[in-house]
Design a protein around this motif. Structure first.
Motif, short mmCIF file in Angstrom:
data_model
loop_
_atom_site.label_atom_id
_atom_site.label_comp_id
_atom_site.label_asym_id
_atom_site.label_seq_id
_atom_site.Cartn_x
_atom_site.Cartn_y
_atom_site.Cartn_z
N ILE A 1 0.82 -1.21 0.00
CA ILE A 1 0.00 0.00 0.00
C ILE A 1 0.86 1.26 0.00
N SER A 2 0.28 2.34 -0.48
CA SER A 2 0.95 3.64 -0.56
C SER A 2 2.30 3.53 -1.26
N ALA A 3 2.36 2.68 -2.26
CA ALA A 3 3.62 2.46 -2.98
C ALA A 3 3.97 3.69 -3.82
N SER A 4 5.24 4.01 -3.83
CA SER A 4 5.73 5.15 -4.62
C SER A 4 7.04 4.75 -5.28
N PHE A 5 7.05 4.79 -6.60
CA PHE A 5 8.23 4.35 -7.34
C PHE A 5 8.79 5.48 -8.20
N ARG A 6 10.11 5.43 -8.40
CA ARG A 6 10.80 6.38 -9.28
C ARG A 6 11.62 5.60 -10.31
N ILE B 1 -1.04 -4.08 -5.76
CA ILE B 1 -0.26 -2.95 -5.30
C ILE B 1 -1.09 -1.68 -5.44
N PHE B 2 -1.18 -0.93 -4.35
CA PHE B 2 -1.89 0.34 -4.33
C PHE B 2 -0.86 1.46 -4.38
N THR B 3 -0.86 2.24 -5.45
CA THR B 3 0.17 3.26 -5.62
C THR B 3 -0.36 4.64 -5.24
N GLN B 4 0.60 5.52 -4.96
CA GLN B 4 0.25 6.89 -4.61
C GLN B 4 -0.09 7.71 -5.84
N ASN B 5 0.44 7.33 -7.00
CA ASN B 5 0.28 8.16 -8.18
C ASN B 5 0.30 7.34 -9.46
N GLU B 6 -0.10 7.99 -10.56
CA GLU B 6 -0.16 7.35 -11.87
C GLU B 6 1.23 6.99 -12.38
N THR B 7 2.23 7.81 -12.06
CA THR B 7 3.60 7.55 -12.50
C THR B 7 4.08 6.19 -12.01
N SER B 8 3.78 5.87 -10.76
CA SER B 8 4.18 4.58 -10.21
C SER B 8 3.49 3.43 -10.93
N LYS B 9 2.23 3.61 -11.27
CA LYS B 9 1.50 2.57 -12.02
C LYS B 9 2.13 2.33 -13.39
N ILE B 10 2.51 3.41 -14.06
CA ILE B 10 3.13 3.30 -15.38
C ILE B 10 4.47 2.59 -15.28
N LEU B 11 5.25 2.93 -14.27
CA LEU B 11 6.54 2.26 -14.08
C LEU B 11 6.36 0.76 -13.84
N ASN C 1 5.76 -5.36 -16.48
CA ASN C 1 4.62 -6.25 -16.69
C ASN C 1 3.85 -6.59 -15.40
N TYR C 2 3.93 -5.69 -14.43
CA TYR C 2 3.08 -5.84 -13.25
C TYR C 2 1.84 -4.98 -13.48
N THR C 3 0.65 -5.62 -13.49
CA THR C 3 -0.57 -4.90 -13.89
C THR C 3 -1.66 -4.88 -12.82
N ARG C 4 -1.46 -5.58 -11.71
CA ARG C 4 -2.51 -5.63 -10.68
C ARG C 4 -2.35 -4.41 -9.77
N VAL C 5 -2.71 -3.26 -10.31
CA VAL C 5 -2.41 -1.98 -9.66
C VAL C 5 -3.65 -1.11 -9.56
N THR C 6 -3.79 -0.43 -8.43
CA THR C 6 -4.81 0.61 -8.25
C THR C 6 -4.13 1.89 -7.79
N VAL C 7 -4.41 2.98 -8.48
CA VAL C 7 -3.90 4.28 -8.03
C VAL C 7 -4.88 4.79 -6.98
N SER C 8 -4.54 4.54 -5.72
CA SER C 8 -5.46 4.88 -4.63
C SER C 8 -5.10 6.19 -3.95
N GLY C 9 -3.87 6.67 -4.19
CA GLY C 9 -3.39 7.85 -3.48
C GLY C 9 -2.61 7.44 -2.23
N ASP C 10 -2.35 8.42 -1.42
CA ASP C 10 -1.47 8.24 -0.26
C ASP C 10 -2.30 8.15 1.01
N THR C 11 -2.15 7.06 1.75
CA THR C 11 -2.91 6.88 2.99
C THR C 11 -2.55 7.93 4.05
#
Length: 411
Positions: free
Chosen positions: A150-155, A178-188, A193-203
């Motif tokens: 949760i609250s994953a953030s990638f660069r 994986i629940f990401t903080q932003n769209e950029t993390s989902k794209i990365l 090839n990891y696709t089970r992602v929701t852009v939920s924002g930051d807890t």
């Protein structure tokens, strides 16, 4: 690559043990990890149902807490194991009420991972942000156990997305979602090839907003403030404290009071800061009613009060971004609807850049910037209140990550 990683972990273990006698923080971690399995074996029985929450440190704990609290309530008969990697998380939250057992995470070896999961078989595992340990996660996946991040953030520059990051990339596939903080993390994540992602924002937005429902009343701060305009400087470092001293000594209006909560509460550093002040100051550890009302500067030489103290601020300065230590939590003061001043090194903090663009946060680089920004906010009540309102609205608009996570878990 697995062989190199395993050798690296063993070398890290050896180096930490050699350094432990000379470094208090490292010693705490080494001693804590030595006791981990004994603690687990004393508290967990084979028939116990368990959940496992893992955080790198205190910041990740605070980030995950709104989710942890809801899971604690939903699974009252499960034993919750909370692990930290860093002493700065464990030592402060080792008595956390959301967990039955709080431990240091053992080093990431195959032997430790097998022993860990032989003791606990978590019905659900929750990791926060990006503290990824490939051997533990590989073993968790091998045993068919559920896990989310949760609250994953990638660069882009992280090892997950480099040619040498195979082990870390594979570890991410241990998470069913994986629940990401932003769209950029989902794209990365899509690039590996990891696709089970929701852009939920930051807890963290949910976490800080819940502060408004708590009792933030502090009698001694009310006595100190005494109805005057109050500037709170939170998590300060020497470079910010130098600017504060200069401003207080040369330009600060007499009707303005200051509360300073240093990041480092070592007595020598606080003593050095205090002796440079030309106005009367008082330490939290020395407080009494008479001194509170007559002092201009109140220095918080303890931990755990800052989130409540922000409730009394009219203007805040948050430390970390004048130097290279990293900007500290700006969401905590923002939720109280107050303007925030920070240093220039905030590019890795999207929430800071967003609040700057919305007009609620002000970035300064020099003493002149610092003084002029404070003077404008002190003298212009309309601007001060508007900036604070922008920050509160920013927090409010970004809530909702917790609901999305709980919906996925059907809770």
């Amino acid at each position: 690559m697995n062989f190199i990683y395993n050798i690296g972990i063993r070398l890290v273990s050896l180096v930490l043990k050699l350094l432990a006698p000379f470094n208090t923080k490292i010693k705490l971690g080494v001693t804590g990890r030595y006791n981990t399995f004994r603690i687990l074996e004393n508290h967990i029985r084979k028939h116990d149902k368990t959940l496992w929450f893992h955080c790198a440190s205190l910041g990740e704990y605070e980030q995950g807490l709104p989710v942890f609290e809801r899971l604690r309530a939903h699974y009252p008969n499960h034993k919750i194991v909370l692990s930290f990697f860093s002493p700065s998380g464990y030592e402060i939250r080792k008595d956390s009420p959301i967990a039955d057992v709080v431990i240091y995470l053992p080093l990431d070896t195959k032997q430790n991972a097998k022993r860990f999961f032989n003791i606990i078989t978590p019905e659900l595992t929750v990791f926060v942000k990006y503290d990824i340990w490939p051997v533990f996660l590989k073993e968790l996946k091998h045993r068919g156990l559920r896990a989310i991040l949760i609250s994953a953030s990638f660069r882009k520059n992280q090892s997950f997305f480099k040619f040498y990051g195979y082990n870390l990339r594979q570890a991410l596939f241990a998470f069913e979602h994986i629940f990401t903080q932003n769209e950029t993390s989902k794209i990365l994540l899509s690039t590996i090839n990891y696709t089970r992602v929701t852009v939920s924002g930051d807890t963290r937005f949910d976490r800080v907003f819940s502060q408004l429902d708590q009792d933030n009343h502090l009698d001694f701060i009310e006595t100190f403030k005494d109805g005057k305009l109050c500037i709170v400087a939170g998590s300060t470092w020497p470079e910010g404290e130098a600017m504060l001293v200069n401003y207080i000594n040369t330009e600060a209006p007499e009707h303005v009071k200051f509360i300073v909560a240093p990041h480092n509460i070592k007595s020598a550093q606080i003593k050095n800061f205090r002796k440079k002040l030309n106005v009367k100051s008082l330490l939290f550890s020395e407080k009494n009613k008479k001194a509170l009302t007559s002092s201009r500067v109140f220095i918080v030489d303890t931990i755990g009060l800052l989130s409540k103290i922000y409730n009394y601020a009219d203007i805040t300065y948050v430390g970390g971004a004048l130097g290279k230590t990293g900007l500290h939590n700006t969401l905590e003061p923002a939720v109280f609807g107050i303007p925030i001043i920070i240093g220039p090194n905030h590019t890795k903090f999207p929430e800071a850049q967003a609040m700057i663009s919305h007009g609620g946060m002000f970035s300064i680089s020099t003493q002149e910037d610092f003084n002029s920004t404070l003077n404008i906010l002190i003298r212009n009540q309309e601007k001060r209140l508007h900036a604070g309102q922008q920050n509160l609205e920013f927090i409010n608009k970004n809530r909702g990550a917790v609901i999305q996570i709980l919906d996925y878990l059907r809770i």
